[in-house]
Design a protein around this motif. Structure first.
Motif, mmCIF file in Angstrom:
data_model
loop_
_atom_site.group_PDB
_atom_site.id
_atom_site.type_symbol
_atom_site.label_atom_id
_atom_site.label_comp_id
_atom_site.label_asym_id
_atom_site.label_seq_id
_atom_site.Cartn_x
_atom_site.Cartn_y
_atom_site.Cartn_z
ATOM 1 N N PRO A 84 0.863 -1.364 -0.168
ATOM 2 C CA PRO A 84 -0.328 0.216 0.075
ATOM 3 C C PRO A 84 0.981 1.184 -0.145
ATOM 4 O O PRO A 84 0.631 2.490 -0.968
ATOM 5 N N LEU A 85 2.000 1.116 0.159
ATOM 6 C CA LEU A 85 3.183 2.559 0.140
ATOM 7 C C LEU A 85 4.143 2.156 -0.687
ATOM 8 O O LEU A 85 4.438 0.963 -0.776
ATOM 9 N N LYS A 86 4.170 2.679 -1.497
ATOM 10 C CA LYS A 86 5.022 2.699 -3.184
ATOM 11 C C LYS A 86 5.706 2.906 -1.953
ATOM 12 O O LYS A 86 7.058 2.305 -3.052
ATOM 13 N N THR A 87 6.410 4.265 -1.119
ATOM 14 C CA THR A 87 8.265 4.353 -0.826
ATOM 15 C C THR A 87 7.802 3.196 0.174
ATOM 16 O O THR A 87 9.503 2.994 0.881
ATOM 17 N N ALA A 88 7.580 2.131 0.010
ATOM 18 C CA ALA A 88 8.353 0.795 1.012
ATOM 19 C C ALA A 88 9.620 0.843 0.580
ATOM 20 O O ALA A 88 9.249 0.192 -0.181
ATOM 21 N N ALA A 138 7.284 3.967 14.517
ATOM 22 C CA ALA A 138 6.728 2.998 13.629
ATOM 23 C C ALA A 138 6.673 2.710 11.952
ATOM 24 O O ALA A 138 6.991 2.149 11.617
ATOM 25 N N CYS A 139 6.372 3.985 12.011
ATOM 26 C CA CYS A 139 5.905 4.021 10.329
ATOM 27 C C CYS A 139 7.309 4.782 9.289
ATOM 28 O O CYS A 139 7.175 4.436 8.091
ATOM 29 N N CYS A 140 7.924 5.747 9.581
ATOM 30 C CA CYS A 140 7.943 6.380 8.495
ATOM 31 C C CYS A 140 10.295 6.448 8.502
ATOM 32 O O CYS A 140 10.631 7.092 7.867
ATOM 33 N N VAL A 141 11.096 5.569 9.907
ATOM 34 C CA VAL A 141 11.754 5.666 9.888
ATOM 35 C C VAL A 141 12.873 4.535 8.084
ATOM 36 O O VAL A 141 11.661 4.251 7.595
ATOM 37 N N GLN A 182 11.630 1.470 7.057
ATOM 38 C CA GLN A 182 9.990 1.523 6.276
ATOM 39 C C GLN A 182 9.434 2.360 5.702
ATOM 40 O O GLN A 182 8.210 1.807 4.042
ATOM 41 N N CYS A 183 10.489 3.423 5.184
ATOM 42 C CA CYS A 183 9.352 4.403 3.843
ATOM 43 C C CYS A 183 11.090 5.179 3.704
ATOM 44 O O CYS A 183 11.775 5.720 4.765
ATOM 45 N N LEU A 184 10.967 4.705 2.801
ATOM 46 C CA LEU A 184 12.033 5.845 1.704
ATOM 47 C C LEU A 184 12.140 7.501 1.918
ATOM 48 O O LEU A 184 13.190 7.928 1.109
ATOM 49 N N LYS A 185 11.253 7.715 2.156
ATOM 50 C CA LYS A 185 10.396 9.243 1.855
ATOM 51 C C LYS A 185 11.673 9.987 3.025
ATOM 52 O O LYS A 185 11.598 8.710 4.007
ATOM 53 N N ARG A 186 12.444 11.249 3.106
ATOM 54 C CA ARG A 186 12.243 11.909 3.822
ATOM 55 C C ARG A 186 11.443 12.852 4.662
ATOM 56 O O ARG A 186 10.864 12.614 4.014
ATOM 57 N N GLU A 218 10.479 15.083 6.095
ATOM 58 C CA GLU A 218 10.592 16.643 6.670
ATOM 59 C C GLU A 218 9.042 17.207 7.304
ATOM 60 O O GLU A 218 9.208 18.413 8.051
ATOM 61 N N TRP A 219 8.185 16.586 7.550
ATOM 62 C CA TRP A 219 7.098 17.373 8.936
ATOM 63 C C TRP A 219 7.092 17.005 9.910
ATOM 64 O O TRP A 219 7.977 15.637 10.037
ATOM 65 N N GLU A 220 7.369 18.340 11.014
ATOM 66 C CA GLU A 220 7.504 17.549 12.359
ATOM 67 C C GLU A 220 5.681 18.131 12.718
ATOM 68 O O GLU A 220 4.829 17.212 12.894
ATOM 69 N N PRO A 252 11.935 13.540 -0.255
ATOM 70 C CA PRO A 252 11.248 14.817 1.020
ATOM 71 C C PRO A 252 9.766 13.676 0.636
ATOM 72 O O PRO A 252 9.239 13.494 -0.030
ATOM 73 N N CYS A 253 9.313 13.426 2.276
ATOM 74 C CA CYS A 253 7.792 13.844 2.573
ATOM 75 C C CYS A 253 7.599 14.622 3.422
ATOM 76 O O CYS A 253 7.728 15.222 4.332
ATOM 77 N N ARG A 254 6.482 15.180 2.496
ATOM 78 C CA ARG A 254 5.782 16.623 3.144
ATOM 79 C C ARG A 254 4.692 16.679 3.712
ATOM 80 O O ARG A 254 4.442 17.869 4.569
ATOM 81 N N GLU A 255 4.359 15.492 4.065
ATOM 82 C CA GLU A 255 2.619 15.615 5.013
ATOM 83 C C GLU A 255 2.952 14.178 5.306
ATOM 84 O O GLU A 255 2.653 12.766 4.718
ATOM 85 N N PRO A 256 2.288 14.081 6.090
ATOM 86 C CA PRO A 256 1.596 12.234 7.078
ATOM 87 C C PRO A 256 0.993 11.649 5.715
ATOM 88 O O PRO A 256 -0.028 12.315 5.403
ATOM 89 N N CYS A 257 0.800 11.198 4.921
ATOM 90 C CA CYS A 257 0.345 9.929 3.984
ATOM 91 C C CYS A 257 -1.111 9.317 4.691
ATOM 92 O O CYS A 257 -1.205 9.139 5.744
ATOM 93 N N SER A 258 -1.830 8.974 3.517
ATOM 94 C CA SER A 258 -2.518 8.501 4.063
ATOM 95 C C SER A 258 -2.701 6.939 4.396
ATOM 96 O O SER A 258 -3.113 6.661 5.337
ATOM 97 N N LEU A 259 -1.392 6.488 4.667
ATOM 98 C CA LEU A 259 -1.503 4.941 5.900
ATOM 99 C C LEU A 259 -1.524 5.393 6.963
ATOM 100 O O LEU A 259 -1.478 5.055 7.845
ATOM 101 N N VAL A 260 -0.172 6.203 7.065
ATOM 102 C CA VAL A 260 -0.368 7.049 8.839
ATOM 103 C C VAL A 260 -1.414 7.693 9.022
ATOM 104 O O VAL A 260 -1.820 7.761 10.812
ATOM 105 N N VAL A 261 -2.228 8.542 8.406
ATOM 106 C CA VAL A 261 -3.223 8.619 9.219
ATOM 107 C C VAL A 261 -4.578 8.078 8.877
ATOM 108 O O VAL A 261 -5.085 8.150 9.986
#
Ligand code: SF4
Lengths: 412, 291
Positions: free
Chosen positions: A217-221, A294-297, A300-304, A306-308, A325-334
């Motif tokens: 479901p996450l293309k950048t996994a 859990a999700c963003c390191v 698990q995900c190759l995007k860097r 950038e959101w805090e 870069p990852c510019r906002e929490p993705c739908s999987l994280v939401v």
């Protein structure tokens, strides 16, 4: 036609008819001061003060073309042979100009920036202040040298190789580039061992399932399967393929390169949600460290990331080293945050469990094995591993009733 | 330059959910009507949030691949696309009339023509009929047949039922099928009792869903009694209470859907040349009946 620098080694490159025609046409269409408008990657065209000729200057050689040749260009195709040969010393600069201005085009687009990046050329967006926008003198020749053997770049799990297409391999000799994409882990694989593709849409199949056949479901996994390659891609097809494998990464990377990546931090994203995701802004602040862990390191995900949490409130978790870069929490994280927001509203209790020290450690081993996706690797008879199936079944038989550690645990 | 963005739901769990979106996008790409054709999703990538920035065109036609007007078309998509000044009233619709509104977006210098969902377009009626032709393998299906159009029902969204009624009525007016009825999953008349509502021996059942998923591949076939366990499959036609049920699966998988997407964009001012004719000719090759 005057050759100004006959001592310069010819490059073995020819200026194809198509390129010559475009060059002469561009020179002819001078600006209002009568000056040609070419000033690109170290290649500059200039009209001599007396108007008798045009000087085509590169850092390593200069060629002059008589004004009459330029004026006649369209009318006398027979005379082409001559200027074409004379241009040989600066051929890489001319074909480089042609490729970027005519074939690729799209100034200031992400597509162009990405293709420049692929061959190690600096961004040429006019309003970018990266300090690298102007090409260093000999860059084009160096680049052509490198392109000759292949410029290799990594984009997530992709290894992209840019090469110059030689006329001998059926290309036009216009300086055209060809690209190859394969999995980084297949870097040393021979072409014959890889499944061959050339239609960007084939990539859809490749990205849909992981090695175990599970949906991604996450293309950048970092779970892209290996064993394939796309060869002989044009620039457009390269971009289309990358877009399919890692959607929107080129666009956001480009924004970042230009210094205008629009980051939406956790709070903004969470507060925007409605419907069943309305609750996620209730996730406690400290849970964001756990969620990103859990999700963003990178594992698990190759995007860097950038959101805090908010612009002035960083999340401690490692952001990752990804190119894009990852510019906002993705739908999987939401979606996961919704579950955690609900779970975090539960009260904590103190539990009393009868376990030996080893059994307590075994619980940790099981959690770790699941969290690290290691379950399938544990050997059937490896009873030394606490997450081994027999070990887990034994623990269940001894300590659990009806799949639970105690009556109270099921009593929610 | 003009771009087409097909906005669909997608899924984190089901890889087939996005398939119709890709298929229709490919069909439209093949017509060459748009300089760029992109898929954008709520649950997949590129997300609605980031799809507009992936196009180079200044003019973008966004067509929601959704069945009805409601939560997604009125709130989620406009918000995630950052449509500036969006207000559902701009569509001036009572649930099935949304056509188009032209707005700017907050994250790119582009003009977006935000279109009504595919499910409420008149051309959708033809797709439902086409679906019946496909599943029966008969381009003239109608006489002697009943047709059930199946939707969710009002529980989640009242406009969903409106869209179902709308097409049911239009098909009834065609006078082609002996009986035409709207049935629902979670309200009366329920699809569970399909054979109670039809007298015809043959009944084509077409769910008005965008993609095949749990509802169309598990719930509905089991609810109708076509199969006890969806995993073992079902026959087409299958016999229920002595009637033949021709279960079509999601209407959104019908290739002619590409035509509805194009119609939406055309209504919003897109210049698509002869793309509509092309799509119609590619999809009119109904398999020869009776082979
Ligand atoms: S939020 Fe960004 S970094 Fe985290 S998992 Fe999603 S895409 Fe990756």
């Amino acid at each position: 036609m005057v050759e100004d620098a006959p001592d310069v080694e010819t490059t073995g490159w020819r200026v194809a008819d198509e390129v010559l025609e475009a060059l002469l046409e561009t020179i002819r269409e001078s600006d209002e001061d009568g000056q040609p408008t070419i000033d690109f990657d170290g290649f500059v065209a200039e009209r001599l003060a007396d108007g008798s000729a045009y000087r085509l200057e590169t850092p390593t050689a200069t060629v002059e073309i008589e004004a009459s040749t330029v004026a006649d260009a369209g009318a006398s195709p027979a005379s082409r042979d001559d200027p074409s040969r004379a241009l040989e010393p600066i051929a890489p600069y001319v074909t480089n100009w042609y490729v970027w201005e005519r074939t690729v085009g799209g100034r200031e687009t992400a597509r162009r920036a990405f293709l420049r990046w692929c061959e190690g050329a600096p961004l040429d967006d006019p309003d970018v202040e990266t300090g690298e926008t102007k090409t260093d003198a000999s860059d084009v020749l160096e680049r052509y040298d490198a392109l000759e053997s292949g410029v290799v770049r990594h984009w997530g799990e992709l290894e992209i190789t840019a090469r110059l297409a030689r006329e001998s391999s059926g290309h036009s000799g216009c300086g055209e580039r060809v690209y190859e994409i394969r999995h980084v882990q297949d870097a040393d694989a021979t072409d014959e061992t890889l499944e061959d593709h050339n239609d960007p849409r084939d990539a859809r199949e490749i990205v849909t399932y992981d090695e175990d056949g599970r949906y991604r479901p996450l293309k950048t996994a970092p779970t892209l399967v290996t064993g394939w390659h796309f060869a002989g891609l044009s620039g457009d097809d390269l971009v289309e393929t990358v877009r399919t494998i890692y959607p929107a990464t080129i666009a956001n990377w480009h924004r970042e390169q230009r210094g205008d990546l629009d980051v939406d931090h956790w709070l903004e994203t969470a507060e925007r949600q409605t419907g069943i995701y309305d609750v996620i802004d209730e996730l406690p602040r400290e849970a964001l460290e756990w969620l990103t862990e859990a999700c963003c390191v990178d594992s698990q995900c190759l995007k860097r990331r950038e959101w805090e949490y908010a612009a002035d409130e960083p999340i401690d978790t490692d952001h990752g080293d990804g190119v894009f870069p990852c510019r906002e929490p993705c739908s999987l994280v939401v979606a996961a945050a919704r579950k955690w927001a609900i779970l975090e509203s539960e009260e904590e209790k103190t539990w009393e469990l009868e376990l030996t020290t080893t059994e307590m450690n075994q619980l940790a081993e099981i959690v770790n094995a699941v969290a690290d996706g290691r379950v399938d690797e544990i050997r059937e008879a490896d009873v030394y591993d606490g997450a081994n199936r027999y070990r887990a079944r034994y623990l269940r038989a001894k300590r659990m009733d009806d799949g639970s550690f105690g009556e109270e645990a099921t009593d929610r | 330059m003009q771009a087409l963005v097909i906005a669909a739901h997608g899924s984190h769990l089901n890889p087939d959910s996005a398939q119709p979106t890709y298929d229709h996008a490919d069909t439209i790409r093949k017509t060459g009507a748009f300089d760029e054709v992109r898929e954008g999703f709520w649950k997949e990538e590129p997300h609605f949030r980031e799809v507009i920035r992936t196009v180079e065109s200044d003019e973008v036609f966004v067509v929601p691949l959704f069945i009805s007007e409601g939560y997604f078309t009125e709130q989620v998509i406009p918000r995630e696309l950052r449509l500036e000044g969006w207000d559902p009233d701009l569509w001036d619709s009572d649930g099935t009339d949304a056509t188009e509104v032209t707005l700017e977006v907050g994250d790119a210098e582009k003009t977006v023509h935000y279109c009504g969902p595919v499910g409420t377009h008149d051309a959708m009626t033809d797709v439902i009929v086409k679906r019946a032709e496909t599943v029966t393998d008969d381009p003239d299906v109608g006489p002697g047949f009943g047709l059930a159009v199946v939707g969710h029902g009002t529980e989640r969204n009242e406009n969903s039922a409106k869209a179902i009624e709308y097409h049911t009525e239009r098909i009834r007016e065609m006078d082609r099928f002996d009986e035409v009825r709207a049935l629902y999953m979670d309200e009366e008349p329920e699809v569970d009792d399909v054979t109670d509502y039809f007298e015809s021996e043959d009944v084509v059942v077409v769910p008005l869903f965008v993609a095949d998923g749990f509802h169309t591949q598990e719930d509905i076939p089991e609810d109708m009694g076509l199969t006890d366990d969806y995993r073992t499959g079902w026959d087409v036609p299958g016999i229920v209470d002595g009637q033949r049920i021709w279960y079509a699966g999601a209407v959104g998988t019908e290739p002619l859907m590409a035509d509805v997407i194009l119609e939406r964009a055309v209504d919003a001012g897109a210049d698509v040349g002869d793309a509509l004719e092309q799509v119609e000719s590619w999809t009119s090759e109904t398999p020869a009946a009776g082979d």
